[in-house]
Design a protein around this motif. Structure first.
Motif, PDB file in Angstrom:
ATOM      1  N   ASP A  63       0.989  -0.757  -0.292  1.00  0.00           N
ATOM      2  CA  ASP A  63      -0.149   0.087  -0.096  1.00  0.00           C
ATOM      3  C   ASP A  63       0.835   1.053   0.124  1.00  0.00           C
ATOM      4  O   ASP A  63       0.622   2.099  -0.676  1.00  0.00           O
ATOM      5  CB  ASP A  63      -1.177  -0.099   1.072  1.00  0.00           C
ATOM      6  N   PHE A  64       1.622   0.723   0.787  1.00  0.00           N
ATOM      7  CA  PHE A  64       3.045   2.250   0.998  1.00  0.00           C
ATOM      8  C   PHE A  64       3.187   2.800  -0.405  1.00  0.00           C
ATOM      9  O   PHE A  64       3.647   3.758  -0.935  1.00  0.00           O
ATOM     10  CB  PHE A  64       4.193   2.108   1.370  1.00  0.00           C
ATOM     11  N   SER A  96      -6.206   5.610  -0.541  1.00  0.00           N
ATOM     12  CA  SER A  96      -5.742   4.857   0.380  1.00  0.00           C
ATOM     13  C   SER A  96      -4.541   5.277   1.099  1.00  0.00           C
ATOM     14  O   SER A  96      -4.392   4.417   2.684  1.00  0.00           O
ATOM     15  CB  SER A  96      -4.024   4.481  -0.322  1.00  0.00           C
ATOM     16  N   PHE A  97      -3.989   6.554   1.434  1.00  0.00           N
ATOM     17  CA  PHE A  97      -4.027   6.964   3.381  1.00  0.00           C
ATOM     18  C   PHE A  97      -5.112   6.532   4.112  1.00  0.00           C
ATOM     19  O   PHE A  97      -4.764   6.550   5.279  1.00  0.00           O
ATOM     20  CB  PHE A  97      -4.189   8.848   2.999  1.00  0.00           C
ATOM     21  N   PHE A 147       1.743   6.604  -6.658  1.00  0.00           N
ATOM     22  CA  PHE A 147       0.341   7.858  -7.039  1.00  0.00           C
ATOM     23  C   PHE A 147       0.930   9.334  -6.515  1.00  0.00           C
ATOM     24  O   PHE A 147       0.869   9.852  -7.296  1.00  0.00           O
ATOM     25  CB  PHE A 147      -0.452   7.475  -6.567  1.00  0.00           C
ATOM     26  N   ILE A 148       2.091   9.381  -5.838  1.00  0.00           N
ATOM     27  CA  ILE A 148       2.353  11.250  -5.939  1.00  0.00           C
ATOM     28  C   ILE A 148       2.980  10.600  -6.558  1.00  0.00           C
ATOM     29  O   ILE A 148       3.269  12.444  -7.563  1.00  0.00           O
ATOM     30  CB  ILE A 148       2.603  10.735  -3.949  1.00  0.00           C
ATOM     31  N   GLN A 161       2.432   1.894  -3.319  1.00  0.00           N
ATOM     32  CA  GLN A 161       1.569   2.172  -4.491  1.00  0.00           C
ATOM     33  C   GLN A 161       1.094   3.649  -3.828  1.00  0.00           C
ATOM     34  O   GLN A 161       1.298   4.353  -5.100  1.00  0.00           O
ATOM     35  CB  GLN A 161       0.043   1.746  -4.227  1.00  0.00           C
ATOM     36  N   ILE A 162       0.884   4.204  -3.096  1.00  0.00           N
ATOM     37  CA  ILE A 162       0.867   5.603  -2.879  1.00  0.00           C
ATOM     38  C   ILE A 162       1.741   6.174  -3.076  1.00  0.00           C
ATOM     39  O   ILE A 162       2.036   7.605  -3.168  1.00  0.00           O
ATOM     40  CB  ILE A 162       0.640   5.829  -0.885  1.00  0.00           C
ATOM     41  N   SER A 189      -7.551   8.526  -5.497  1.00  0.00           N
ATOM     42  CA  SER A 189      -7.289   7.782  -5.226  1.00  0.00           C
ATOM     43  C   SER A 189      -6.053   7.335  -3.818  1.00  0.00           C
ATOM     44  O   SER A 189      -5.698   6.551  -3.150  1.00  0.00           O
ATOM     45  CB  SER A 189      -6.647   7.237  -6.054  1.00  0.00           C
ATOM     46  N   THR A 190      -5.327   8.431  -4.276  1.00  0.00           N
ATOM     47  CA  THR A 190      -3.945   8.800  -3.309  1.00  0.00           C
ATOM     48  C   THR A 190      -4.823   9.228  -1.260  1.00  0.00           C
ATOM     49  O   THR A 190      -4.410   8.413  -0.359  1.00  0.00           O
ATOM     50  CB  THR A 190      -2.659   9.949  -2.832  1.00  0.00           C
ATOM     51  N   LYS A 191      -5.660  10.064  -1.627  1.00  0.00           N
ATOM     52  CA  LYS A 191      -6.433  10.526  -0.338  1.00  0.00           C
ATOM     53  C   LYS A 191      -7.060   8.690   0.470  1.00  0.00           C
ATOM     54  O   LYS A 191      -7.028   8.577   1.257  1.00  0.00           O
ATOM     55  CB  LYS A 191      -7.580  10.828  -0.955  1.00  0.00           C
TER      56      LYS A 191
END
Length: 223
Positions: free
Chosen positions: A124-125, A187-188, A131-132, A127-128, A183-185
Motif C-alpha cells: 500500500d505504501f 489509500s491513506f 500515486f504521488i 502504491q501511494i 485514489s491517494t487520499k
C-alpha cells in the motif's frame, strides 16, 4: 533499435524501478521501527499483565487495572484505549484488550498473519508513493502543455490543430491528476494505524474490534 536492444533498455528501466521500490521499502521499514517497538511494549506492559490478572480473577475492572497507565506519557498504548477509558466503558475496554491479546500473542498463525499484514502495508505504501510521483508528473506535464498552448497562440495568433492537441493533453493530465489525488487520499485513509488520534478513525477501530470479539470470543479459552 533491434529487439535485443529493446530488451536491454527494458531491463535497465526495470533495474531502476527495482532500485526505487527497494529504497521506498527501506524507508517504510525504518519509519515503522518505533511503531513496532510500541506494539511490543503494549503487549508486554499492558496486555500480558491484564490477561494474567483476568485469568486469576475475571471480575477485575479493566479501567481500574489501567488507571495507573492512563497517561498520554505512555505513548506505546494505542489511542483507542485512552478513548475507551475516557468514556468509562469497562466492558468494551475488556473486549478490545482481549482482541489485541489474541492478535498479538506469539503463535505461529499470528506470526504468519503479521507477516502478510506487513507485506500488505508495504504494498500500500509503495502504491501511494507512485500515486504521488505520477500526480506530480501529470501536473507538470499539464503546465508544460498549457505553456505550449500560450506560446503557439502568440506565435500564430489563431487556434490551430496543434493548440487543440496541447490543450486536450493538458486537460487530460489534469483529470488524471485529480483521479490519482482521490485514489491517494483513499489509500491513506485505509492504511492501518492503531496510533491515530483522529476521533473518526478511533471509533472505527473500536467498532471493528468489538465486532470481532462478539463474533469470535467463544473460540478462545481466555475471553
Amino acid at each position: 533499435m533491434d529487439d535485443f536492444g529493446q530488451i536491454q533498455e527494458l531491463a535497465k528501466s526495470l533495474g531502476w524501478l527495482s532500485t526505487a521500490i527497494t529504497l521506498i521499502i527501506t524507508f517504510y521499514k525504518n519509519s515503522q521501527k518505533k511503531i513496532e517497538s510500541y506494539e511490543e511494549m503494549y503487549f508486554n506492559e499492558i496486555l500480558l499483565p491484564y490477561i494474567d490478572k483476568y485469568r486469576k480473577n475475571n471480575n477485575i475492572s479493566s479501567i481500574e487495572f489501567l488507571n495507573d497507565k492512563n497517561s498520554l506519557m505512555n505513548c506505546y498504548i494505542p489511542s483507542y484505549i485512552f478513548y475507551i477509558i475516557d468514556n468509562e466503558d469497562s466492558l468494551k475496554l475488556h473486549k478490545i484488550l482481549m482482541v489485541d491479546y489474541w492478535k498479538n500473542y506469539n503463535s505461529s498463525l499470528n506470526n504468519i498473519n503479521k507477516k502478510f499484514g506487513k507485506l500488505s502495508s508495504i504494498s500500500d505504501f509503495v502504491q501511494i508513493f507512485f500515486f504521488i510521483f505520477f500526480m506530480v508528473f501529470c501536473i507538470l506535464l499539464a503546465l508544460l502543455c498549457a505553456l505550449a498552448v500560450v506560446i503557439e497562440f502568440l506565435t500564430v495568433s489563431s487556434i490551430n490543430i496543434t493548440i487543440i492537441k496541447f490543450l486536450g493533453f493538458s486537460i487530460g493530465n489534469i483529470i488524471i491528476f485529480f483521479v490519482l489525488k482521490n485514489s491517494t487520499k483513499k489509500s491513506f485513509n485505509e492504511l492501518k494505524d492503531d496510533y491515530t488520534v483522529k476521533k473518526e478513525k478511533i471509533e472505527k477501530i473500536i467498532e471493528k474490534k468489538e465486532k470481532e470479539y462478539n463474533c469470535n470470543y467463544t473460540n478462545y479459552y481466555i475471553n
